[in-house]
Design a protein around this motif. Structure first.
Motif, mmCIF file in Angstrom:
data_model
loop_
_atom_site.group_PDB
_atom_site.id
_atom_site.type_symbol
_atom_site.label_atom_id
_atom_site.label_comp_id
_atom_site.label_asym_id
_atom_site.label_seq_id
_atom_site.Cartn_x
_atom_site.Cartn_y
_atom_site.Cartn_z
ATOM 1 N N LYS A 86 0.832 -1.194 0.000
ATOM 2 C CA LYS A 86 0.000 0.000 0.000
ATOM 3 C C LYS A 86 0.875 1.256 0.000
ATOM 4 O O LYS A 86 1.931 1.298 0.632
ATOM 5 C CB LYS A 86 -0.906 0.004 1.226
ATOM 6 C CG LYS A 86 -1.964 -1.095 1.199
ATOM 7 C CD LYS A 86 -2.876 -0.993 2.414
ATOM 8 C CE LYS A 86 -3.946 -2.084 2.374
ATOM 9 N NZ LYS A 86 -4.849 -2.014 3.556
ATOM 10 N N PRO A 87 0.432 2.314 -0.687
ATOM 11 C CA PRO A 87 1.223 3.547 -0.710
ATOM 12 C C PRO A 87 1.149 4.288 0.626
ATOM 13 O O PRO A 87 0.181 4.149 1.381
ATOM 14 C CB PRO A 87 0.567 4.368 -1.831
ATOM 15 C CG PRO A 87 -0.833 3.850 -1.907
ATOM 16 C CD PRO A 87 -0.752 2.392 -1.576
ATOM 17 N N PHE A 88 2.167 5.071 0.909
ATOM 18 C CA PHE A 88 2.216 5.930 2.089
ATOM 19 C C PHE A 88 1.936 7.356 1.643
ATOM 20 O O PHE A 88 2.577 7.875 0.727
ATOM 21 C CB PHE A 88 3.596 5.846 2.749
ATOM 22 C CG PHE A 88 3.855 6.924 3.761
ATOM 23 C CD1 PHE A 88 3.456 6.759 5.080
ATOM 24 C CD2 PHE A 88 4.502 8.105 3.395
ATOM 25 C CE1 PHE A 88 3.702 7.762 6.023
ATOM 26 C CE2 PHE A 88 4.754 9.100 4.328
ATOM 27 C CZ PHE A 88 4.343 8.921 5.651
ATOM 28 N N THR A 89 0.975 8.019 2.263
ATOM 29 C CA THR A 89 0.654 9.399 1.916
ATOM 30 C C THR A 89 0.484 10.210 3.191
ATOM 31 O O THR A 89 -0.266 9.805 4.092
ATOM 32 C CB THR A 89 -0.633 9.487 1.077
ATOM 33 O OG1 THR A 89 -0.461 8.750 -0.130
ATOM 34 C CG2 THR A 89 -0.956 10.932 0.731
ATOM 35 N N GLN A 90 1.168 11.358 3.255
ATOM 36 C CA GLN A 90 1.075 12.187 4.457
ATOM 37 C C GLN A 90 1.343 13.647 4.113
ATOM 38 O O GLN A 90 2.119 13.962 3.210
ATOM 39 C CB GLN A 90 2.062 11.707 5.526
ATOM 40 C CG GLN A 90 1.788 12.273 6.911
ATOM 41 C CD GLN A 90 2.574 11.539 7.991
ATOM 42 O OE1 GLN A 90 2.910 10.366 7.830
ATOM 43 N NE2 GLN A 90 2.872 12.213 9.084
ATOM 44 N N TYR A 91 0.664 14.527 4.848
ATOM 45 C CA TYR A 91 0.838 15.972 4.685
ATOM 46 C C TYR A 91 2.045 16.398 5.516
ATOM 47 O O TYR A 91 2.050 16.266 6.746
ATOM 48 C CB TYR A 91 -0.437 16.677 5.146
ATOM 49 C CG TYR A 91 -0.428 18.181 5.019
ATOM 50 C CD1 TYR A 91 0.002 18.806 3.845
ATOM 51 C CD2 TYR A 91 -0.886 18.972 6.072
ATOM 52 C CE1 TYR A 91 -0.018 20.185 3.735
ATOM 53 C CE2 TYR A 91 -0.910 20.355 5.968
ATOM 54 C CZ TYR A 91 -0.472 20.965 4.799
ATOM 55 O OH TYR A 91 -0.493 22.323 4.687
ATOM 56 N N LEU A 92 3.105 16.891 4.871
ATOM 57 C CA LEU A 92 4.375 17.154 5.546
ATOM 58 C C LEU A 92 4.965 18.502 5.129
ATOM 59 O O LEU A 92 4.526 19.115 4.147
ATOM 60 C CB LEU A 92 5.393 16.043 5.221
ATOM 61 C CG LEU A 92 5.018 14.617 5.625
ATOM 62 C CD1 LEU A 92 6.031 13.640 5.039
ATOM 63 C CD2 LEU A 92 4.943 14.493 7.141
ATOM 64 N N ILE A 93 5.981 18.912 5.891
ATOM 65 C CA ILE A 93 6.778 20.090 5.533
ATOM 66 C C ILE A 93 8.064 19.598 4.871
ATOM 67 O O ILE A 93 8.729 18.692 5.378
ATOM 68 C CB ILE A 93 7.133 20.927 6.778
ATOM 69 C CG1 ILE A 93 5.886 21.567 7.382
ATOM 70 C CG2 ILE A 93 8.170 21.991 6.437
ATOM 71 C CD1 ILE A 93 5.281 22.668 6.540
ATOM 72 N N LEU A 94 8.422 20.196 3.751
ATOM 73 C CA LEU A 94 9.666 19.857 3.062
ATOM 74 C C LEU A 94 10.611 21.058 3.150
ATOM 75 O O LEU A 94 10.258 22.179 2.757
ATOM 76 C CB LEU A 94 9.389 19.493 1.599
ATOM 77 C CG LEU A 94 10.582 19.023 0.759
ATOM 78 C CD1 LEU A 94 11.204 17.761 1.341
ATOM 79 C CD2 LEU A 94 10.152 18.758 -0.682
ATOM 80 N N LYS A 95 11.820 20.827 3.698
ATOM 81 C CA LYS A 95 12.794 21.901 3.867
ATOM 82 C C LYS A 95 13.974 21.729 2.917
ATOM 83 O O LYS A 95 14.214 20.631 2.390
ATOM 84 C CB LYS A 95 13.296 21.926 5.311
ATOM 85 C CG LYS A 95 12.198 22.237 6.338
ATOM 86 C CD LYS A 95 12.775 22.350 7.746
ATOM 87 C CE LYS A 95 11.684 22.687 8.755
ATOM 88 N NZ LYS A 95 12.220 22.842 10.132
ATOM 89 N N ASP A 96 14.719 22.805 2.717
ATOM 90 C CA ASP A 96 15.890 22.745 1.833
ATOM 91 C C ASP A 96 17.141 22.378 2.645
ATOM 92 O O ASP A 96 17.063 22.079 3.850
ATOM 93 C CB ASP A 96 16.081 24.066 1.078
ATOM 94 C CG ASP A 96 16.347 25.247 2.003
ATOM 95 O OD1 ASP A 96 16.703 25.018 3.187
ATOM 96 O OD2 ASP A 96 16.201 26.391 1.547
ATOM 97 N N THR A 97 18.302 22.467 2.035
ATOM 98 C CA THR A 97 19.550 22.037 2.672
ATOM 99 C C THR A 97 19.954 22.939 3.841
ATOM 100 O O THR A 97 20.754 22.539 4.688
ATOM 101 C CB THR A 97 20.683 22.016 1.637
ATOM 102 O OG1 THR A 97 20.780 23.309 1.024
ATOM 103 C CG2 THR A 97 20.421 20.966 0.578
ATOM 104 N N GLU A 98 19.402 24.156 3.889
ATOM 105 C CA GLU A 98 19.741 25.084 4.962
ATOM 106 C C GLU A 98 18.669 25.120 6.046
ATOM 107 O O GLU A 98 18.737 25.940 6.976
ATOM 108 C CB GLU A 98 19.954 26.489 4.393
ATOM 109 C CG GLU A 98 21.117 26.561 3.408
ATOM 110 C CD GLU A 98 21.280 27.943 2.808
ATOM 111 O OE1 GLU A 98 20.428 28.820 3.106
ATOM 112 O OE2 GLU A 98 22.242 28.150 2.048
#
Length: 494
Positions: free
Chosen positions: A59-71
């Motif tokens: 089954k796929p995993f789906t979630q509402y998340l924050i994505l940050k950059d390298t800094e």
């Protein structure tokens, strides 16, 4: 089978301002790339991506998340979906990231992806990987491509059938027949008669003709499918002021063509898409065909005549508006003769006489006109046109095109073979048609060799060439399949 060791990404939605942008990534062990970059929205807690991989299976995993950059700066709050191999479109790990649809946000995401070691995908590379990883075959891949690019409802229907495997199933049946034929021939090449029985190649003819018939039906489907995908082409032709442009506007339901009482108003070919009851057409309005000294109108007439070669349905528009009642029969005869005997037509075209401006004709004239037409088309001078000339004529005006519309829908079904209603397997690309044509040629040659009582080695070689052509349509046919058929069908190996 894994297509490549590198991981790829692409913006799968349009690169324009919109509600969302969808970024697709495919490769091996994708979650490791995002360790340290994903956080929970409310608590800002770091997501341990290795735990995601351990928790899910198919089954796929789906979630509402924050994505940050390298800094550590927030790029966007995203919907993060992970499909674990092989339970994905490509058969590899797949991640889809849905962000807000701002091209600047997408640019930041793509910068992060490249920093993580992901590569920009080449055109069609996701579907190519799906094919290489045996998630789809070539037929389905072409169907996916057509599903995206087709501009007609009929094209969508045929593409869905192709993606759904209708054509693949049909070619699989032909493949199995060819394997059975080859199994018989190979057995009698390699083993003695006391092991496999007497060699009777004529016993293969029913199977060969069955396979040939299936492939010939597929070949016939190509032209029907082409019309369904691109739209059945209708050309409105006739003399100036016959009412062609008025019918053109009436069918389109808006004022596309200029209409005046002046003959020769239309100087060029107009072309528009038309949908009637979910049937796709390409409607073409042409300049009135007549002898003229006007240089511009003459070019228009030449283009009108050229348009006839492209049309599937030729609506010969005739008006009796200024014709005396007693002259109807003669006028209809002359109009048909002048048009039919001065042009060249193809066997699959349909010529439909359309009597326009019927609001200007007394109602009691309709039966007389219809009877005159029925008598005229039986004349021996029209003998060569019997297969393409409609047995009935249509009455209409720009005020009422319902009867004409109904007839066009019926002719659409006739020309497309009711493909969409019957779910008939249909060749959807010229590549498929070319490969099937080669297989048909090889099978016909094999049948001729059997009638000539030729050697089984030669017959088998020809059938094998057909098999190879067929496998290029749908995928691999392993030689092991032939060997398996030999051992399961014949008493070999005592």
């Amino acid at each position: 089978m894994t297509s490549s060791i590198d991981s790829i990404f692409a913006l799968s939605s349009a690169n324009a301002r919109s509600a969302i942008h969808i970024h697709r990534i495919s490769g091996i062990n994708l979650l490791k790339y995002f360790q340290g970059y994903l956080f929970k929205v409310k608590s800002n807690e770091l997501i341990n991506t290795s735990l995601i991989n351990d928790q899910i299976k198919s089954k796929p995993f789906t979630q509402y998340l924050i994505l940050k950059d390298t800094e550590g700066n927030i790029i966007d709050d995203v919907l993060f979906s992970y499909f674990k191999a092989p339970h994905s479109y490509t058969g590899e790990d797949v991640i889809e990231i849905s962000s807000h649809g701002n091209p600047l946000i997408s640019s930041l995401l793509q910068r992060l992806f490249r920093h993580l070691g992901l590569r920009d995908a080449l055109p069609g590379e996701f579907t190519q990987r799906a094919y290489l990883n045996s998630k789809i075959d070539l037929i389905q891949a072409e169907g996916i491509n057509q599903l995206i690019h087709t501009e007609t409802l009929g094209g969508i229907q045929l593409a869905r059938e192709s993606v759904g495997g209708e054509l693949s199933k049909e070619t699989e049946e032909v493949k199995n027949i060819l394997i059975e034929i080859m199994a018989y021939l190979e057995a009698h090449i390699d083993f003695a008669p006391d092991e496999v029985g007497d060699y009777q190649p004529e016993s293969l003819l029913p199977l060969m003709k069955q396979a040939l018939n299936k492939m010939q039906i597929l070949l016939k489907s190509y032209s029907s499918g082409l019309r369904a995908r691109e739209g059945v082409k209708i050309a409105l032709v006739g003399k100036p002021n016959a009412g062609k442009s008025s019918l053109y506007n009436a069918l389109l339901k808006y004022e596309r063509a200029i209409v005046t009482h002046i003959p020769g108003t239309t100087r060029d070919v107009l072309e528009d898409r038309l949908i009637i009851r979910n049937k796709d057409f390409v409607l073409m309005d042409t300049a009135g065909i007549r002898e003229t000294e006007d240089a511009v109108e003459k070019i228009g007439v030449e283009r009108s005549i050229k348009t006839l070669t492209k049309a599937d349905i030729i609506c010969l528009v005739i008006t009796l508006e200024n014709v005396k009642y007693e002259d109807y029969h003669k006028f209809i005869d002359e109009s048909l003769s002048e048009f039919l005997l001065s042009s060249e037509f193809f066997s699959e075209q349909i010529i439909l006489p359309v009597f326009s401006k019927m609001d200007t004709i007394p109602n009691n004239s309709l039966e007389i006109i219809e009877n005159s037409y029925s008598i005229i088309i039986k004349d021996k001078k029209f003998h060569n046109f019997q297969s393409i000339l409609s047995k009935k004529c249509i009455f209409c005006s720009y005020l009422d095109t319902e009867i004409l519309s109904s007839e066009l829908v019926e002719l659409h079904d006739q020309l497309t073979g009711l493909l969409g209603q019957k779910n008939n397997p249909t060749l959807i690309s010229e590549r498929q048609r070319n490969k099937i044509e080669i297989a048909v040629k090889n099978l016909n040659e094999g049948i001729d060799l059997i009638y000539k009582k030729d050697y089984p080695e030669k017959i088998s070689s020809v059938i094998n060439q057909g098999r190879q052509s067929l496998q290029e349509v749908v995928g691999e046919i392993q030689l092991d399949d032939v060997l398996e058929k030999i051992f399961s069908t014949f008493c070999i190996g005592k």
